[in-house]
Design an enzyme around this catalytic site. Structure first.
Site, short mmCIF file in Angstrom:
data_model
loop_
_atom_site.label_atom_id
_atom_site.label_comp_id
_atom_site.label_asym_id
_atom_site.label_seq_id
_atom_site.Cartn_x
_atom_site.Cartn_y
_atom_site.Cartn_z
N ALA A 158 109.03 35.98 90.07
CA ALA A 158 109.04 36.62 88.71
C ALA A 158 107.59 37.10 88.02
O ALA A 158 106.70 36.93 87.13
CB ALA A 158 108.82 35.24 87.25
N ARG A 205 119.09 14.78 72.21
CA ARG A 205 120.50 13.39 71.33
C ARG A 205 119.61 12.05 72.25
O ARG A 205 118.99 11.56 71.24
CB ARG A 205 121.85 13.58 70.62
CG ARG A 205 121.51 14.51 69.65
CD ARG A 205 123.29 13.90 68.88
NE ARG A 205 124.03 14.66 70.25
CZ ARG A 205 125.08 15.79 69.86
NH1 ARG A 205 124.76 15.75 68.48
NH2 ARG A 205 125.76 15.80 71.01
N ILE A 225 128.09 36.60 84.90
CA ILE A 225 128.39 38.08 85.62
C ILE A 225 127.15 38.27 84.10
O ILE A 225 127.39 38.42 82.82
CB ILE A 225 129.31 38.57 84.38
CG1 ILE A 225 130.36 37.74 85.39
CG2 ILE A 225 129.97 39.90 84.49
CD1 ILE A 225 132.03 38.31 85.49
N GLU A 240 134.53 24.04 75.64
CA GLU A 240 133.17 23.37 74.76
C GLU A 240 133.62 22.05 74.09
O GLU A 240 135.21 21.59 74.01
CB GLU A 240 134.10 24.65 72.97
CG GLU A 240 133.81 25.80 73.62
CD GLU A 240 132.66 26.16 74.16
OE1 GLU A 240 131.30 26.11 73.54
OE2 GLU A 240 131.79 27.18 74.80
N LYS A 251 132.86 36.33 72.00
CA LYS A 251 132.11 37.17 73.29
C LYS A 251 132.63 38.46 73.38
O LYS A 251 131.45 39.34 73.41
CB LYS A 251 132.56 36.70 74.72
CG LYS A 251 131.76 35.33 74.75
CD LYS A 251 133.44 34.36 76.34
CE LYS A 251 132.89 32.38 76.26
NZ LYS A 251 132.99 32.19 76.89
N GLY A 298 130.59 26.84 82.66
CA GLY A 298 129.80 25.33 83.57
C GLY A 298 128.53 25.84 83.60
O GLY A 298 127.81 27.09 83.50
N1 HSE Z 1 134.18 27.24 77.11
C1 HSE Z 1 133.35 28.52 77.47
C2 HSE Z 1 134.71 28.89 78.96
C3 HSE Z 1 132.18 28.47 78.57
O1 HSE Z 1 135.52 28.50 78.61
O2 HSE Z 1 134.11 29.44 78.90
C4 HSE Z 1 131.46 29.36 78.24
O3 HSE Z 1 131.12 30.06 77.63
#
Ligand code: HSE
Length: 465
Positions: free
Chosen positions: A42, A54, A146, A200, A215, A312
């Site tokens: 960088a 939290r 990616i 999620e 996405k 992940g």
């Molecule tokens: N829960 C999402 C997935 C995490 O399984 O693709 C990555 O956005």
């Protein structure tokens, strides 16, 4: 000999991380472990100066001297000692939105992995960033490691893109792979995905297709210069895909994948998410486990297909760190590649008019005339059957029947399915999934050699004969 960079003369990029879940912790780790390499590449030090999460007790070991702790992420956004805020908190409003907005309004750049936030508020956040001169980066929001945002926004900036299609949810891909290849149940496979940190916090976002829709909205915005929006995406998740479907799809020469597709056609822009059959030998079919794949079709060129880990901690952290390094180098790009005010809607293509070949699974009572009633309904809408699989067994009251049709409009198919569901000879509501014909590079392996390359006039399939 000293290069052009003299690291010590540049002040470090001062980073605040909001959220220390799977991705936040992996980002902190990566910045620490690869510090020298990152600094070298960088041309500048990247220094974490503040974190917010939290529960402080859970993170005590990660918090080194000199890092300020905050219980509330909103409090670190305006700090004068911070150059960039990394927002790794979920949700499309609440703290994630407030922290992002506060940071941008204070002229701090933001790096985020939050796709729901960007898909919902992307335009407004971009406008704020443009006003204050802050950068808003979200490579980690789509397809993990990616570099698809960079590809669409920078590498393909001079190209006319006609479609973006991909496996965008690692959890769903993991579940489909484990059911198909290892015989797990849906619940077992989902549990594994959760344990591995792919899913999620609210897993219905994954399995019901909404995460893919978020996405897809971002990819479509970059590809077509439209405001990100997912309310107009036709969405179906993977709950109806059974091991039986995976088995019969395989017999027909296909695999089942949850695909997100945005495609310019002569009817307008199609945006849909759903389980689709893809030819067994295609790149998409062989993208398994938590891997994602994105195929970008450009009008005059062959498609670009990128694959890699889509979910992940480490893969997503890798995208976060790459964005941070771009900021450290001083690179400056508009979040969606063009000014927010120039993002303009393209007229949508009605899904009902879309022509596709369909895979249908139904359970039929094993009686004379049962299939005739089904084919009569199909003939009323001129739906032509390409193949049928029926595996009867003596003594069984009902049998699964699998039908693959030739191309037909979605409205005709939905009409036929509604009629078929009401037949006395049908035991349960039929399931139907689209068959997606392959992109250009897969044509030779395609069962019917159809190709979606569109050399002139976008989105028109042509037959290779
Ligand atoms: N829960 C999402 C997935 C995490 O399984 O693709 C990555 O956005």
């Amino acid at each position: 000999m000293l290069g052009r960079y003299v690291l010590t003369t540049k002040h470090p990029l001062r980073i605040a991380i909001a959220g220390l879940g799977t991705v936040g912790s992996a980002t902190l780790d990566m910045l620490e472990k690869n510090r020298d390499l990152i600094c070298q590449r960088a041309g500048r030090n990247l220094q974490v100066v503040a974190v917010a999460a939290r529960d402080k007790t859970k993170h005590l070991q990660k918090i080194k001297n000199g890092i300020q702790w905050f219980d509330n992420a909103c409090d670190l956004a305006p700090l004068p000692t911070v150059d960039v805020v990394v927002v790794l908190i979920g949700g499309d409003d609440g703290i994630a939105l407030k922290t992002t907005e506060t940071a941008l309004r204070n002229g701090k750049s933001v790096v985020t992995a939050n796709k729901a936030l960007m898909a919902t508020h992307g335009v407004r956040l971009s406008e704020i960033a443009e006003e204050t001169g802050a950068q808003l980066m979200f490579e980690a929001a789509v397809a993990g490691e990616i570099p698809v945002i960079k590809t669409l926004r920078e590498a393909s900036a001079g190209d006319r893109i006609t479609s973006v299609q991909g496996i965008l949810n690692g959890t769903c891909n993991y579940i489909l792979t484990r059911i198909g290849e290892d015989g797990l149940t849906f619940e077992e496979a989902l549990k594994e995905a959760q344990n591995k940190g792919f899913a999620e916090a609210e897993p219905s976002l994954d399995v019901d297709g909404h995460d893919t829709a978020h996405k897809l909205a971002l990819l479509a915005a970059l590809a077509f210069g439209i405001p990100p929006s997912f309310n107009d995406v036709s969405v179906e998740g993977i709950r109806n895909v059974s091991s039986l479907d995976i088995h019969f799809a395989n017999e027909l020469g296909y695999k089942i994948k949850l695909l997100g597709t945005a495609r310019l056609t002569d009817r307008g822009l199609e945006k849909y998410v759903g389980p689709c059959l893809v030819p067994k030998h295609s790149v998409l079919a062989n993208t398994n486990d938590v891997l994602n794949a994105v195929s970008i079709q450009i009008d005059t060129l062959d498609p670009i297909t990128l694959t890699g880990r889509g979910a992940g901690g480490k893969p997503t952290a890798s995208a976060v760190v790459a964005d941070l390094m771009d900021l450290a180098r001083g690179s400056s790009v508009l979040p969606f590649g063009i000014p927010a005010a120039m993002l303009k809607n393209v007229s949508p293509a009605l899904c009902e008019e879309k022509l596709s070949s369909w895979y249908i699974r139904m359970r039929v009572f094993d009686k004379p005339g049962a299939l005739t009633s089904v084919s009569t309904i199909f003939s009323q809408k001129s739906i032509s059957i390409e193949s049928v699989i029926q595996r009867g067994q003596p003594g069984l009251e009902s049998v699964p029947v699998i039908i693959k049709t030739h191309e037909v409009s979605e409205s005709a198919m939905r009409w036929a399915l509604a009629k078929i569901s009401k037949l006395e000879t049908i035991q349960e509501t039929p399931c139907a999934f689209r068959v997606e014909e392959p992109a250009h590079e897969d044509c030779p392996d395609s069962p019917n050699r159809m190709c979606q390359r569109a050399p002139e006039g976008m989105g028109k399939p042509f037959n290779l004969g």
